[in-house]
Design a protein around this motif. Structure first.
Motif, PDB file in Angstrom:
ATOM      1  N   TYR A  44       0.830  -1.202   0.000  1.00 37.33           N
ATOM      2  CA  TYR A  44       0.000   0.000   0.000  1.00 37.33           C
ATOM      3  C   TYR A  44       0.871   1.262   0.000  1.00 37.33           C
ATOM      4  O   TYR A  44       1.826   1.369   0.768  1.00 37.33           O
ATOM      5  CB  TYR A  44      -0.917   0.015   1.225  1.00 37.33           C
ATOM      6  N   ILE A  45       0.549   2.215  -0.881  1.00 32.65           N
ATOM      7  CA  ILE A  45       1.217   3.523  -0.904  1.00 32.65           C
ATOM      8  C   ILE A  45       0.159   4.611  -1.050  1.00 32.65           C
ATOM      9  O   ILE A  45      -0.941   4.360  -1.550  1.00 32.65           O
ATOM     10  CB  ILE A  45       2.263   3.651  -2.036  1.00 32.65           C
ATOM     11  N   LYS A  46       0.523   5.820  -0.610  1.00 36.71           N
ATOM     12  CA  LYS A  46      -0.370   6.967  -0.699  1.00 36.71           C
ATOM     13  C   LYS A  46       0.485   8.190  -1.006  1.00 36.71           C
ATOM     14  O   LYS A  46       1.528   8.398  -0.391  1.00 36.71           O
ATOM     15  CB  LYS A  46      -1.103   7.145   0.632  1.00 36.71           C
ATOM     16  N   ALA A  47       0.047   9.006  -1.949  1.00 35.11           N
ATOM     17  CA  ALA A  47       0.800  10.204  -2.322  1.00 35.11           C
ATOM     18  C   ALA A  47       0.694  11.251  -1.221  1.00 35.11           C
ATOM     19  O   ALA A  47      -0.354  11.396  -0.587  1.00 35.11           O
ATOM     20  CB  ALA A  47       0.281  10.773  -3.630  1.00 35.11           C
ATOM     21  N   LEU A  48       1.779  11.979  -0.985  1.00 32.28           N
ATOM     22  CA  LEU A  48       1.748  13.113  -0.063  1.00 32.28           C
ATOM     23  C   LEU A  48       1.181  14.296  -0.823  1.00 32.28           C
ATOM     24  O   LEU A  48       1.550  14.543  -1.963  1.00 32.28           O
ATOM     25  CB  LEU A  48       3.157  13.461   0.421  1.00 32.28           C
ATOM     26  N   LYS A  49       0.311  15.035  -0.207  1.00 30.17           N
ATOM     27  CA  LYS A  49      -0.259  16.216  -0.862  1.00 30.17           C
ATOM     28  C   LYS A  49       0.763  17.341  -0.831  1.00 30.17           C
ATOM     29  O   LYS A  49       1.395  17.583   0.175  1.00 30.17           O
ATOM     30  CB  LYS A  49      -1.541  16.629  -0.160  1.00 30.17           C
TER      31      LYS A  49
END
Length: 179
Positions: A44-49
């Motif tokens: 799982y990965i999530k972009a930093l805003k």
């Protein structure tokens, strides 16, 4: 020198929605992102805003902004790392991490400025006048103080090749190799 402390991003306390482990900041080819701490078992990965002009990486402790006194932060922008004010957008103070080297060689075109070592967006080193945009003198090779023995142009440049290093006139009209 300022002490670099890890930036506490609010999302660092988040849990992975797939496995429940902590999300941590990781660096990738396109900049930092949040990834599961259970990697390689969980992908799982999530972009930093992005925050305004760049993503905050670290807070520089003990180094206040010269304009407003707020903390300075290390940021990742589209042209690489830089130091900016944490009070952005109210304060737009930024600093370069790698300041360009100023040579003692005067610009032959405007005769007011000095030549600076710069880096292109592709990482290639070039030399340009510090009076830009008034003077747009640019060299792709290292400038050397000296006069051309053929045309008497006041600047030479160092050209490197498989045959070795040689001095060449920096004038585009002349370009002759010096002896």
């Amino acid at each position: 020198m300022a002490k670099i402390m890890p930036f506490t991003h609010p999302s660092e306390q988040e849990k992975c929605p797939e496995c429940g482990s902590d999300l941590i900041i990781r660096n990738g080819g396109h900049g930092p992102f949040l990834g599961c701490s259970a990697y390689p078992n969980c992908h799982y990965i999530k972009a930093l805003k992005s925050q305004g002009d760049g993503q905050v990486i670290k807070v520089l402790e003990g180094q206040p902004c010269q304009c407003c006194g707020a903390d300075l932060v290390l940021r990742q922008g589209k042209f690489g790392m830089f130091i900016g004010c944490s009070n952005y957008p109210a304060c737009e103070h930024i600093e370069q991490i790698d300041k360009p080297d100023e040579t003692v060689i005067h610009c032959p075109q405007c005769e007011k400025g000095k030549l600076l070592q710069r880096k292109s967006r592709f990482g290639k080193i070039f030399y340009a006048c510090n009076q830009y945009p008034e003077c747009q003198f640019v060299l792709n090779n290292k400038p050397i103080n000296g006069e051309c023995e053929y045309c008497h142009y006041p600047l030479l440049m160092e050209k490197r090749s498989s045959q070795g290093v040689r001095l060449v006139c920096a004038s585009k009209l002349c370009g002759k190799q010096q002896t």
